[in-house]
Design an enzyme around this catalytic site. Structure first.
Site, short mmCIF file in Angstrom:
data_model
loop_
_atom_site.label_atom_id
_atom_site.label_comp_id
_atom_site.label_asym_id
_atom_site.label_seq_id
_atom_site.Cartn_x
_atom_site.Cartn_y
_atom_site.Cartn_z
N LYS A 119 0.83 -1.20 0.00
CA LYS A 119 0.00 0.00 0.00
C LYS A 119 0.87 1.25 0.00
O LYS A 119 1.78 1.37 0.79
CB LYS A 119 -0.92 0.02 1.23
CG LYS A 119 -2.00 -1.03 1.19
CD LYS A 119 -2.95 -0.85 2.35
CE LYS A 119 -4.07 -1.87 2.29
NZ LYS A 119 -4.99 -1.72 3.42
N ARG A 137 -17.22 -4.47 5.36
CA ARG A 137 -18.10 -3.49 4.72
C ARG A 137 -19.07 -4.15 3.76
O ARG A 137 -20.18 -3.66 3.56
CB ARG A 137 -17.28 -2.46 3.95
CG ARG A 137 -16.43 -1.57 4.84
CD ARG A 137 -15.50 -0.75 4.01
NE ARG A 137 -14.58 -1.66 3.32
CZ ARG A 137 -13.51 -1.32 2.66
NH1 ARG A 137 -13.20 -0.06 2.55
NH2 ARG A 137 -12.73 -2.20 2.09
#
Length: 155
Positions: free
Chosen positions: A41, A90
């Site tokens: 990332k 989510r």
């Protein structure tokens, strides 16, 4: 004492992360927010700033600790005496990814259980990746990121 680890790169830590930690306190006596480095990332916050900003956000709450970590989450859990890993979901894509990690963690450490909490309504759209994109393009993230975290971000 039920101790859980909530691990992630947290770049940046969002209202969705904060909500999971606060809700997790109903399940656990202590939550250790473990800030790790994920080399895949690209980050916008310095590693030390992530740790400092999250510690500031939860300052005064004795049930929450913020620590740095590297390596496997289950190894970190053993080092700090945690028997649980807290993770947020989510959507179904998160479930597929997180379930695979949880299953592998069980192979590595059968004594450490993963607990999943679904994102609260109104927070499921928030992801650090999207927040980073908004920030790098000059957008307003005051509804996505706590002010204690935003003060550490400079682009």
């Amino acid at each position: 004492m039920k101790v859980a680890v909530f691990a992630g790169s947290f770049d940046p830590f969002t209202f969705a992360h904060q909500d999971l930690v606060e809700r997790g306190l109903q399940l656990f006596d202590k939550i250790i927010i473990a800030v790790g480095v994920n080399p895949s990332k690209r980050g916008i916050m310095a590693f030390d700033d992530r740790v400092s900003s999250i510690a500031l956000l939860f300052a005064g709450n004795e049930k929450i600790e913020v620590q740095q970590f590297q390596g496997l989450t289950v190894d970190f859990c053993r080092r700090v005496g945690a028997s649980y890993i807290l993770r947020g979901l989510r959507n179904t894509n998160d479930f597929e990814f997180e379930n695979a990690i949880a299953q592998n963690n069980l192979l590595l450490a059968a004594d450490i259980e993963t607990y999943f909490l679904m994102a609260r309504s109104g927070l499921g759209h928030i992801s650090s990746t999207i927040v980073r994109d908004i920030l790098t393009n000059g957008g307003d993230t005051t509804e996505l990121v706590p002010k204690e975290i935003l003060q550490f971000i400079s682009l």
